[in-house]
Design an enzyme around this catalytic site. Structure first.
Site, short mmCIF file in Angstrom:
data_model
loop_
_atom_site.label_atom_id
_atom_site.label_comp_id
_atom_site.label_asym_id
_atom_site.label_seq_id
_atom_site.Cartn_x
_atom_site.Cartn_y
_atom_site.Cartn_z
N HIS A 142 0.81 -1.23 0.00
CA HIS A 142 0.00 0.00 0.00
C HIS A 142 0.85 1.29 0.00
O HIS A 142 0.69 2.17 -0.85
CB HIS A 142 -0.88 0.05 1.26
CG HIS A 142 -1.69 -1.16 1.51
ND1 HIS A 142 -2.85 -1.43 0.84
CD2 HIS A 142 -1.53 -2.19 2.39
CE1 HIS A 142 -3.39 -2.55 1.29
NE2 HIS A 142 -2.60 -3.03 2.23
C1 BDR Z 1 -2.46 0.97 5.60
O1 BDR Z 1 -2.63 0.44 6.92
C2 BDR Z 1 -1.39 0.07 7.45
O2 BDR Z 1 -1.48 -1.15 8.13
C3 BDR Z 1 -0.41 0.03 6.29
O3 BDR Z 1 0.89 0.36 6.73
C4 BDR Z 1 -0.96 1.04 5.34
O4 BDR Z 1 -0.50 2.34 5.63
C5 BDR Z 1 -3.21 0.08 4.63
O5 BDR Z 1 -4.56 0.04 4.96
#
Ligand code: BDR
Ligand code: CA
Length: 310
Positions: A242
């Site tokens: 992500h």
């Molecule tokens: C986001 O949530 C976190 O767990 C990850 O690092 C990312 O920023 C994804 O939903």
């Protein structure tokens, strides 16, 4: 000289990948990092950010700890189910030299923006608490930002609850401030789960990283943990990077497709808390990026990480 880049993060395995992608440059020059509680507690995310920069040979980049908890309501948990208790899947990292910058993360961001003699892009890949504090406390500095890129929210369903994406769910009041009612004019791109969930690194890419050298091997160890965690939760065989996609939205905006929209954040305490609603075509401060060139983005991640081992 390249424009400046600041990153606000909560490492976090995909935050680690994002920081390393940013260290590989060259389009923007990473000049500072602030940290927030989220995937792990603040002390952990701060140490993790410093250790990851040390791994990249960039322990010279200052790291300042910001908010440990959400602005208004305490969170009901960290991200250990995906990132492990230490936030980075228990991997081995170098001990970072020195200590964090003594300033609060939001003050550090404000000082860094004011001190820059070139345009500054801020990429926020954790809960938006520090960014809301920056907007509320130092609006003059915030208004000088060339751009804010946020990883968070979704047009479709969530990942931490049926409705909400983790970063927005952790601090919805902060997200409302930044995405709906910022009070300062900052061109903002919101990279949503709809795109990032499609950006999952294939096993062959992880194997290629492992073979590349010490940085790639650490990334592969962390990504193996992360992929296992996703599988154990029943999310299937996926490794979505992500936060690295948000960094790439800053470095290679032509690989992302976005549209202007008004973004609303659910700040109630009901089942929809933290969900984002995207009203496309309505004027708002945000461009919602929920699509992009997925193969090219994944290729960029691997190429840039590999560069750090050369
Ligand atoms: C986001 O949530 C976190 O767990 C990850 O690092 C990312 O920023 C994804 O939903
Ligand atoms: Ca994150």
């Amino acid at each position: 000289m390249a424009d400046a880049l600041l990153i606000d993060c909560d490492p976090g395995i995909d935050d680690m990948i994002a920081l390393l992608v940013a260290c590989a440059g060259p389009e923007l020059d990473l000049v500072g990092v602030s940290t927030v509680g989220g995937n792990a507690g603040l002390a952990r995310t701060t140490r993790n950010a410093r250790a990851v920069l040390a791994l990249a040979g960039r322990a010279d980049i200052p790291v300042a700890a910001g908010a440990a908890r959400p602005l208004v309501r305490s969170s009901t948990g960290f991200g250990a189910h995906v990132h492990g208790e230490d936030g980075l899947g228990g991997i081995d990292l170098p001990t970072p030299p020195g200590g964090p910058d003594p300033r609060h993360g939001a003050a550090f961001l404000a000082d860094s923006i004011r001190a820059a003699s070139r345009p500054v892009t801020l990429v926020a890949i954790g809960p938006l608490t520090n960014i809301a504090l920056l907007y509320a406390t130092f609006p003059d500095a915030a208004a000088r930002l060339a751009r804010l890129v946020v990883m968070g929210g979704s047009v479709g369903t969530g990942n931490i609850t049926r409705a909400a994406e983790f970063n927005i769910w952790w601090d919805p009041e902060a997200a409302h401030r930044v995405l709906t009612d910022p009070g300062v004019e900052v061109p903002t791109t919101q990279v949503t789960l709809d795109l990032t969930l499609r950006c999952t690194l294939p096993d062959a890419a992880v194997a290629r990283l492992r073979a590349g050298g010490p940085v790639g091997a650490r990334c592969a160890d962390a990504l193996d943990f992360y992929g296992r965690a996703y599988r154990e939760q029943g999310s299937g065989d996926v490794t979505p990077v992500h936060d690295a996609i948000a960094v790439l939205a800053a470095l290679r905006p032509e690989l992302i497709r976005s549209r202007p929209a008004r973004v609303l954040v659910d700040t109630t305490t009901g089942a929809e808390r933290g969900a984002t609603t995207v009203e496309a075509g309505r004027a708002g401060p945000v461009a919602v990026a929920d699509d992009g060139d997925v193969p090219a983005l994944l290729d960029e991640v691997v190429r840039r990480l590999s560069r750090l081992d050369r």
